[in-house]
Design a protein around this motif. Structure first.
Motif, PDB file in Angstrom:
ATOM      1  N   ALA A   1       3.404  10.413  -6.949  1.00 41.30           N
ATOM      2  CA  ALA A   1       4.253  10.792  -8.082  1.00 41.30           C
ATOM      3  C   ALA A   1       3.398  11.175  -9.286  1.00 41.30           C
ATOM      4  CB  ALA A   1       5.195   9.643  -8.438  1.00 41.30           C
ATOM      5  N   MET A   2       2.304  10.433  -9.520  1.00 39.15           N
ATOM      6  CA  MET A   2       1.411  10.764 -10.629  1.00 39.15           C
ATOM      7  C   MET A   2       0.757  12.121 -10.403  1.00 39.15           C
ATOM      8  SD  MET A   2      -0.341   7.035 -11.307  1.00 39.15           S
ATOM      9  CE  MET A   2      -1.607   7.680 -12.372  1.00 39.15           C
ATOM     10  N   ILE A   3       0.361  12.401  -9.164  1.00 37.80           N
ATOM     11  CA  ILE A   3      -0.256  13.695  -8.842  1.00 37.80           C
ATOM     12  C   ILE A   3       0.748  14.817  -9.055  1.00 37.80           C
ATOM     13  CG2 ILE A   3      -1.130  15.098  -6.926  1.00 37.80           C
ATOM     14  CD1 ILE A   3      -2.488  12.521  -5.878  1.00 37.80           C
ATOM     15  N   ALA A   4       1.991  14.597  -8.640  1.00 30.62           N
ATOM     16  CA  ALA A   4       3.028  15.619  -8.837  1.00 30.62           C
ATOM     17  C   ALA A   4       3.266  15.865 -10.322  1.00 30.62           C
ATOM     18  CB  ALA A   4       4.323  15.187  -8.150  1.00 30.62           C
ATOM     19  N   ASP A   5       3.275  14.789 -11.130  1.00 27.70           N
ATOM     20  CA  ASP A   5       3.440  14.956 -12.579  1.00 27.70           C
ATOM     21  C   ASP A   5       2.288  15.752 -13.176  1.00 27.70           C
ATOM     22  OD1 ASP A   5       5.821  13.585 -12.604  1.00 27.70           O
ATOM     23  OD2 ASP A   5       4.917  11.668 -13.222  1.00 27.70           O
TER      24      ASP A   5
ATOM     25  N   ASP B   1       0.826  -1.215   0.000  1.00 27.69           N
ATOM     26  CA  ASP B   1       0.000   0.000   0.000  1.00 27.69           C
ATOM     27  C   ASP B   1       0.856   1.259   0.000  1.00 27.69           C
ATOM     28  OD1 ASP B   1      -2.248  -1.568   0.015  1.00 27.69           O
ATOM     29  OD2 ASP B   1      -2.630  -1.358   2.166  1.00 27.69           O
ATOM     30  N   ARG B   2       1.959   1.242   0.766  1.00 26.94           N
ATOM     31  CA  ARG B   2       2.847   2.408   0.777  1.00 26.94           C
ATOM     32  C   ARG B   2       3.448   2.642  -0.607  1.00 26.94           C
ATOM     33  NH1 ARG B   2       4.143   0.361   5.919  1.00 26.94           N
ATOM     34  NH2 ARG B   2       5.888  -0.828   5.069  1.00 26.94           N
ATOM     35  N   ALA B   3       3.802   1.567  -1.294  1.00 30.27           N
ATOM     36  CA  ALA B   3       4.350   1.703  -2.647  1.00 30.27           C
ATOM     37  C   ALA B   3       3.295   2.274  -3.594  1.00 30.27           C
ATOM     38  CB  ALA B   3       4.852   0.357  -3.155  1.00 30.27           C
ATOM     39  N   ALA B   4       2.053   1.802  -3.474  1.00 31.19           N
ATOM     40  CA  ALA B   4       0.973   2.311  -4.325  1.00 31.19           C
ATOM     41  C   ALA B   4       0.708   3.791  -4.034  1.00 31.19           C
ATOM     42  CB  ALA B   4      -0.299   1.492  -4.126  1.00 31.19           C
ATOM     43  N   ILE B   5       0.757   4.170  -2.764  1.00 34.52           N
ATOM     44  CA  ILE B   5       0.541   5.574  -2.397  1.00 34.52           C
ATOM     45  C   ILE B   5       1.659   6.446  -2.958  1.00 34.52           C
ATOM     46  CG2 ILE B   5       0.566   7.174  -0.429  1.00 34.52           C
ATOM     47  CD1 ILE B   5      -1.012   5.024   1.127  1.00 34.52           C
TER      48      ILE B   5
END
Length: 115
Positions: A57-61, A48-52
């Motif tokens: 990262a997607m949100i930052a992009d 879950d931490r990896a998915a978060i």
């Protein structure tokens, strides 16, 4: 073999081991089940931490992409297009516009043969 029952009373060791052995076995089994649940939860939390982290990262992009797009629209040469776009979006939201006029303006803006 020397047995003096008066100094060493008879003990039923089998009964003792049956009771305590069963209790120790049950506690051991419970410990094993709890340890398995703990390890499984830890592995799931790691996933879950990896998915978060991936979602962040997607949100930052996307935030960077949006900032670049806003910067592009805020340029002096693009302000008229931005203002017209905002105006048309507001009209669309209110549904108080003519589709024919919007499509005519779109035809003027688009290159010939693009559509």
């Amino acid at each position: 073999m020397d047995l003096n029952l008066a100094s060493q009373p008879y003990e039923d060791a089998r009964q003792f081991w049956m009771r305590w052995g069963t209790a120790v076995g049950a506690v051991g089994l419970l410990t094993l089940v709890l340890l398995t649940l703990d390890v499984t939860g830890w592995v799931n939390a790691r996933r879950d931490r990896a998915a978060i982290a991936q979602k962040r990262a997607m949100i930052a992009d996307r935030d960077r992409l949006r900032a670049n797009a806003e910067g592009f629209l805020n340029r002096q040469e693009n302000r008229n297009t931005r203002d017209m776009s905002q105006f048309l979006n507001e009209l669309i939201e209110r549904k108080a516009f003519s589709w024919t006029r919007v499509l005519e303006n779109l035809e003027k803006v688009m290159r010939p043969g693009y559509i």
